[in-house]
Design a protein around this motif. Structure first.
Motif, short mmCIF file in Angstrom:
data_model
loop_
_atom_site.label_atom_id
_atom_site.label_comp_id
_atom_site.label_asym_id
_atom_site.label_seq_id
_atom_site.Cartn_x
_atom_site.Cartn_y
_atom_site.Cartn_z
N ALA A 112 41.62 -69.80 60.90
CA ALA A 112 40.79 -69.30 59.80
C ALA A 112 41.43 -69.66 58.46
O ALA A 112 40.74 -70.06 57.53
CB ALA A 112 40.61 -67.80 59.92
N GLU A 113 42.75 -69.54 58.40
CA GLU A 113 43.46 -69.88 57.17
C GLU A 113 43.32 -71.37 56.88
O GLU A 113 43.05 -71.77 55.74
CB GLU A 113 44.94 -69.50 57.31
CG GLU A 113 45.75 -69.72 56.06
CD GLU A 113 47.19 -69.29 56.27
OE1 GLU A 113 48.08 -70.09 55.94
OE2 GLU A 113 47.41 -68.17 56.75
N GLU A 151 39.81 -72.04 55.76
CA GLU A 151 39.62 -71.56 54.38
C GLU A 151 40.24 -72.54 53.38
O GLU A 151 39.64 -72.82 52.33
CB GLU A 151 40.22 -70.17 54.22
CG GLU A 151 39.87 -69.49 52.92
CD GLU A 151 38.37 -69.32 52.72
OE1 GLU A 151 37.92 -69.50 51.57
OE2 GLU A 151 37.64 -69.03 53.68
N LYS A 152 41.41 -73.07 53.70
CA LYS A 152 42.04 -74.06 52.83
C LYS A 152 41.17 -75.31 52.73
O LYS A 152 40.99 -75.87 51.65
CB LYS A 152 43.43 -74.43 53.34
CG LYS A 152 44.48 -73.40 53.08
CD LYS A 152 45.83 -73.84 53.63
CE LYS A 152 46.88 -72.79 53.43
NZ LYS A 152 48.18 -73.17 53.99
N ARG A 202 37.93 -75.49 53.22
CA ARG A 202 36.73 -75.14 52.44
C ARG A 202 37.03 -75.16 50.95
O ARG A 202 36.23 -75.66 50.16
CB ARG A 202 36.21 -73.77 52.85
CG ARG A 202 35.33 -73.79 54.06
CD ARG A 202 34.63 -72.44 54.27
NE ARG A 202 34.37 -72.27 55.68
CZ ARG A 202 35.13 -71.59 56.53
NH1 ARG A 202 36.18 -70.95 56.11
NH2 ARG A 202 34.81 -71.52 57.81
N ALA A 203 38.17 -74.62 50.57
CA ALA A 203 38.55 -74.59 49.16
C ALA A 203 38.74 -76.02 48.63
O ALA A 203 38.29 -76.34 47.52
CB ALA A 203 39.83 -73.78 48.96
#
Length: 136
Positions: A35-36, A39-40, A42-43
């Motif tokens: 997930a981390e 998320e990275k 996606r950012a």
């Protein structure tokens, strides 16, 4: 004897439970890493999209003849991000025509016609060859 057997069963159940908890914690940790990472990514993807959109708008403003792209970009949201509305409302910000490309050095382009004969004649003179010595 029954109490010892019950204790062993209880301890086995506790050990099984502890093993399952450890397994679930590992899965949670792995999921959190995934997930981390997601998320990275996606950012990073959002940042690239944002930069791409900014470059596109900057290019369109340049092609529309904006004298100062940074100032035009700052005012653009006030006009619904519509370059034509901005150009109509703030004509001082745009030149009369789109910019024409110019060379950085002011010299003719590499493919431009020049008097190559004069240059050759000059170098022949420098080399000490005169026009009468030409081989034909």
């Amino acid at each position: 004897m029954a109490s010892q057997r019950a204790r062993k069963d209880y301890e086995a159940a506790l050990a099984e439970r502890d093993a399952r908890i450890a397994e679930l914690e590992g899965q949670i940790a792995e999921t959190a890493k995934t997930a981390e990472s997601a998320e990275k990514l996606r950012a990073e993807m959002d940042e690239l999209r944002s930069r791409g959109e900014e470059q596109r708008v900057s290019f369109e403003l340049t092609m529309a003849g904006a004298r100062n792209v940074k100032a035009a970009m700052a005012l653009l949201p006030d006009y619904g991000n519509d370059i034509d509305k901005l150009k109509e409302a703030e004509p001082w910000l745009f030149s009369a025509s789109a910019p024409t490309p110019t060379g950085a050095t002011g010299r003719p382009n590499a493919g431009a016609a020049t008097d190559a004969g004069a240059t050759l004649k000059r170098w022949r003179k420098i080399a000490g060859l005169d026009d009468g010595d030409k081989e034909e």
